[in-house]
Design a protein around this motif. Structure first.
Motif, PDB file in Angstrom:
ATOM      1  N   THR A   1       6.405   5.967 -15.702  1.00  0.00           N
ATOM      2  CA  THR A   1       7.588   6.377 -16.453  1.00  0.00           C
ATOM      3  C   THR A   1       8.151   7.637 -15.793  1.00  0.00           C
ATOM      4  OG1 THR A   1       6.509   7.925 -17.992  1.00  0.00           O
ATOM      5  CG2 THR A   1       6.424   5.570 -18.553  1.00  0.00           C
ATOM      6  N   SER A   2       9.259   8.094 -16.313  1.00  0.00           N
ATOM      7  CA  SER A   2       9.897   9.295 -15.761  1.00  0.00           C
ATOM      8  C   SER A   2       9.088  10.561 -16.023  1.00  0.00           C
ATOM      9  CB  SER A   2      11.304   9.448 -16.350  1.00  0.00           C
ATOM     10  OG  SER A   2      11.239   9.550 -17.767  1.00  0.00           O
ATOM     11  N   GLN A   3       8.075  10.484 -16.868  1.00  0.00           N
ATOM     12  CA  GLN A   3       7.237  11.647 -17.166  1.00  0.00           C
ATOM     13  C   GLN A   3       6.032  11.763 -16.224  1.00  0.00           C
ATOM     14  OE1 GLN A   3       6.795  10.540 -21.492  1.00  0.00           O
ATOM     15  NE2 GLN A   3       7.360  12.682 -21.789  1.00  0.00           N
ATOM     16  N   ASP A   4       5.878  10.776 -15.346  1.00  0.00           N
ATOM     17  CA  ASP A   4       4.708  10.735 -14.472  1.00  0.00           C
ATOM     18  C   ASP A   4       5.001  11.341 -13.098  1.00  0.00           C
ATOM     19  OD1 ASP A   4       3.199   9.411 -16.427  1.00  0.00           O
ATOM     20  OD2 ASP A   4       3.984   7.461 -15.795  1.00  0.00           O
ATOM     21  N   LEU A   5       3.934  11.771 -12.450  1.00  0.00           N
ATOM     22  CA  LEU A   5       4.003  12.277 -11.076  1.00  0.00           C
ATOM     23  C   LEU A   5       3.135  11.387 -10.194  1.00  0.00           C
ATOM     24  CD1 LEU A   5       4.761  14.587  -9.007  1.00  0.00           C
ATOM     25  CD2 LEU A   5       2.553  15.604  -9.612  1.00  0.00           C
ATOM     26  N   VAL A   6       3.686  10.954  -9.067  1.00  0.00           N
ATOM     27  CA  VAL A   6       2.928  10.172  -8.097  1.00  0.00           C
ATOM     28  C   VAL A   6       2.726  11.033  -6.853  1.00  0.00           C
ATOM     29  CG1 VAL A   6       2.829   8.084  -6.701  1.00  0.00           C
ATOM     30  CG2 VAL A   6       3.909   8.025  -8.953  1.00  0.00           C
ATOM     31  N   ILE A   7       1.467  11.205  -6.453  1.00  0.00           N
ATOM     32  CA  ILE A   7       1.144  11.965  -5.256  1.00  0.00           C
ATOM     33  C   ILE A   7       0.745  10.987  -4.161  1.00  0.00           C
ATOM     34  CG2 ILE A   7      -0.343  13.721  -4.214  1.00  0.00           C
ATOM     35  CD1 ILE A   7      -0.783  14.895  -6.982  1.00  0.00           C
ATOM     36  N   PHE A   8       1.530  10.954  -3.084  1.00  0.00           N
ATOM     37  CA  PHE A   8       1.185  10.134  -1.926  1.00  0.00           C
ATOM     38  C   PHE A   8       0.552  11.028  -0.870  1.00  0.00           C
ATOM     39  CE2 PHE A   8       4.522   7.398  -3.725  1.00  0.00           C
ATOM     40  CZ  PHE A   8       3.896   6.162  -3.647  1.00  0.00           C
ATOM     41  N   ILE A   9      -0.585  10.593  -0.352  1.00  0.00           N
ATOM     42  CA  ILE A   9      -1.214  11.274   0.783  1.00  0.00           C
ATOM     43  C   ILE A   9      -1.075  10.321   1.961  1.00  0.00           C
ATOM     44  CG2 ILE A   9      -3.315  12.322   1.672  1.00  0.00           C
ATOM     45  CD1 ILE A   9      -4.155  12.795  -1.227  1.00  0.00           C
ATOM     46  N   ALA A  10      -0.231  10.700   2.921  1.00  0.00           N
ATOM     47  CA  ALA A  10       0.180   9.747   3.952  1.00  0.00           C
ATOM     48  C   ALA A  10       0.086  10.344   5.347  1.00  0.00           C
ATOM     49  CB  ALA A  10       1.621   9.304   3.673  1.00  0.00           C
ATOM     50  N   PHE A  11      -0.850   9.811   6.124  1.00  0.00           N
ATOM     51  CA  PHE A  11      -1.029  10.248   7.502  1.00  0.00           C
ATOM     52  C   PHE A  11      -1.158   9.021   8.413  1.00  0.00           C
ATOM     53  CE2 PHE A  11      -2.609  13.777   4.926  1.00  0.00           C
ATOM     54  CZ  PHE A  11      -1.860  14.826   5.461  1.00  0.00           C
TER      55      PHE A  11
ATOM     56  N   ASP B   1       2.186  14.485   7.367  1.00  0.00           N
ATOM     57  CA  ASP B   1       2.233  15.217   8.634  1.00  0.00           C
ATOM     58  C   ASP B   1       3.644  15.381   9.185  1.00  0.00           C
ATOM     59  OD1 ASP B   1       2.493  12.433   9.198  1.00  0.00           O
ATOM     60  OD2 ASP B   1       2.011  12.859  11.297  1.00  0.00           O
ATOM     61  N   SER B   2       4.643  14.758   8.537  1.00  0.00           N
ATOM     62  CA  SER B   2       5.985  14.779   9.103  1.00  0.00           C
ATOM     63  C   SER B   2       7.050  14.555   8.030  1.00  0.00           C
ATOM     64  CB  SER B   2       6.112  13.687  10.172  1.00  0.00           C
ATOM     65  OG  SER B   2       7.446  13.524  10.586  1.00  0.00           O
ATOM     66  N   VAL B   3       8.215  15.144   8.243  1.00  0.00           N
ATOM     67  CA  VAL B   3       9.344  14.942   7.316  1.00  0.00           C
ATOM     68  C   VAL B   3       9.898  13.524   7.443  1.00  0.00           C
ATOM     69  CG1 VAL B   3      10.005  17.373   7.255  1.00  0.00           C
ATOM     70  CG2 VAL B   3      10.965  15.886   9.020  1.00  0.00           C
TER      71      VAL B   3
ATOM     72  N   PRO C   1       6.953   7.793   5.805  1.00  0.00           N
ATOM     73  CA  PRO C   1       7.590   6.698   5.065  1.00  0.00           C
ATOM     74  C   PRO C   1       7.970   7.034   3.625  1.00  0.00           C
ATOM     75  CG  PRO C   1       5.737   5.869   6.315  1.00  0.00           C
ATOM     76  CD  PRO C   1       5.691   7.360   6.439  1.00  0.00           C
ATOM     77  N   THR C   2       7.248   7.946   2.983  1.00  0.00           N
ATOM     78  CA  THR C   2       7.546   8.267   1.583  1.00  0.00           C
ATOM     79  C   THR C   2       8.451   9.477   1.426  1.00  0.00           C
ATOM     80  OG1 THR C   2       5.602   9.694   1.360  1.00  0.00           O
ATOM     81  CG2 THR C   2       5.289   7.354   0.895  1.00  0.00           C
ATOM     82  N   ALA C   3       8.782  10.149   2.526  1.00  0.00           N
ATOM     83  CA  ALA C   3       9.522  11.419   2.452  1.00  0.00           C
ATOM     84  C   ALA C   3      10.866  11.266   1.766  1.00  0.00           C
ATOM     85  CB  ALA C   3       9.695  11.996   3.850  1.00  0.00           C
ATOM     86  N   GLN C   4      11.574  10.188   2.058  1.00  0.00           N
ATOM     87  CA  GLN C   4      12.920  10.017   1.507  1.00  0.00           C
ATOM     88  C   GLN C   4      12.921   9.860  -0.014  1.00  0.00           C
ATOM     89  OE1 GLN C   4      14.797   6.161   2.453  1.00  0.00           O
ATOM     90  NE2 GLN C   4      12.822   5.510   3.312  1.00  0.00           N
ATOM     91  N   TYR C   5      11.782   9.513  -0.587  1.00  0.00           N
ATOM     92  CA  TYR C   5      11.693   9.339  -2.036  1.00  0.00           C
ATOM     93  C   TYR C   5      11.029  10.534  -2.725  1.00  0.00           C
ATOM     94  CZ  TYR C   5      12.531   4.557  -0.480  1.00  0.00           C
ATOM     95  OH  TYR C   5      13.061   3.446   0.131  1.00  0.00           O
ATOM     96  N   SER C   6      10.636  11.528  -1.941  1.00  0.00           N
ATOM     97  CA  SER C   6       9.833  12.634  -2.472  1.00  0.00           C
ATOM     98  C   SER C   6      10.686  13.829  -2.880  1.00  0.00           C
ATOM     99  CB  SER C   6       8.799  13.075  -1.429  1.00  0.00           C
ATOM    100  OG  SER C   6       7.957  12.004  -1.079  1.00  0.00           O
ATOM    101  N   LYS C   7      10.459  14.303  -4.088  1.00  0.00           N
ATOM    102  CA  LYS C   7      11.090  15.544  -4.538  1.00  0.00           C
ATOM    103  C   LYS C   7      10.342  16.738  -3.963  1.00  0.00           C
ATOM    104  CE  LYS C   7      12.602  18.031  -8.677  1.00  0.00           C
ATOM    105  NZ  LYS C   7      12.690  18.001 -10.162  1.00  0.00           N
TER     106      LYS C   7
END
Length: 286
Positions: A184-194, A220-222, A225-231
């Motif tokens: 939901t909009s109240q949740d936080l998703v943490i992606f760890i991506a290398f 490791d980089s801007v 793959p998930t950067a564009q969706y990350s706040k």
């Protein structure tokens, strides 16, 4: 024969509408593992009946069968493109002195990378990410392969601070989809991506973003793959001489993130446990 090959084989005999559907599916096949029939209908500007006929054209009795075929294809691509590897050092280095010198070089490189990391650190980004964690109703930590080591560390520490946190192993696509459907909009998703980046990572992040969840990525980089969706985006260098990634700086980043949380929560962090327990009891009474 996988679903992609089926589409290519049958493409010449498809109607114009079926070809337009096929083009969209071929453009991002990893997305189909996480999409609903209604969403695909909207994405392809097709009726659900048209999509069901398309499934039957491919030899599947319903949409779920075709979706399972796309998930199987995605899983095969994961094995092909996201498998762990390591760099093989110069094969001519066979004596102990040469190997020791290589290890000294790696030590120097790690030290230099650490110096650059701490000298250019954006503390405000870490603080902002920590505040997002504190403000989230639930936290979902997503990782694959070596990144899962860091995910387990974050999970254990956040549980210690009484956060409502869930660990998602992205390797299990079915479980991943089930968890994403809970967002939901109240949740936080943490992606760890290398690197090597997990093949369907961008699709998974897009799915989480579509549910309105806030996304934090440690990478490791801007251009991750998930950067564009990350706040919130926390970047640290990880390349090494031997392995794709060193966990030295990601672990330092996680430690700083967690340290600020402890500082921010103060000595009353245990009150979160009582608060969560009361909320759970209230929900059970409903």
């Amino acid at each position: 024969m996988d679903v992609i090959q089926k589409i290519h084989n049958l493409y010449p005999e498809m109607t114009r509408k079926q070809k337009s559907i096929a083009d969209i599916l071929l453009e991002s096949p990893e997305d189909i593992a996480y999409i609903t029939l209604a969403n695909l209908s909207q994405k392809t500007s097709s009726s659900e009946l048209t999509l069901l006929r398309f499934c039957q054209k491919l030899g599947y009795s319903n949409f779920l069968e075709m979706k399972a075929a796309f998930r199987e294809y995605t899983q095969s691509m994961v094995k092909l493109l996201s498998s762990p590897q390591y760099f093989v050092p110069d094969a001519t280095i066979t004596d102990v002195e040469g190997k020791s010198e290589l290890l000294r070089q790696i030590c120097r490189e790690e030290a230099e990378a650490s110096q650059r990391f701490f000298s250019s650190l954006d503390l405000l980004s870490i603080i902002s990410a920590a505040e997002a964690i504190r403000g989230a109703k639930r936290i979902f930590i997503c990782a694959h392969d070596i990144s899962h080591v860091l995910a387990e560390f974050l999970y254990a520490r956040l549980k210690l601070l009484y956060f409502d946190v869930c660990l998602i192993d992205l390797t299990d696509l079915n479980d991943t989809q089930d968890k994403l459907d809970m967002l939901t909009s109240q949740d936080l998703v943490i992606f760890i991506a290398f690197p090597k980046y997990y093949y369907p990572l961008a699709s998974i992040a897009k799915n989480a973003f579509s549910h309105g969840a806030t996304i934090l990525t440690i990478t490791d980089s801007v251009s991750s793959p998930t950067a564009q969706y990350s706040k919130h985006l926390l970047v640290c260098y990880t390349a090494t001489r031997v392995f794709y990634n060193s966990l030295t700086l990601p672990m330092a980043m996680a430690n700083l993130l967690l340290s600020y949380l402890v500082i921010d929560l103060g000595p009353d962090y245990r009150s979160r446990d009582l608060s969560n327990a009361n909320a759970s009891n209230t929900n059970n009474l409903k």
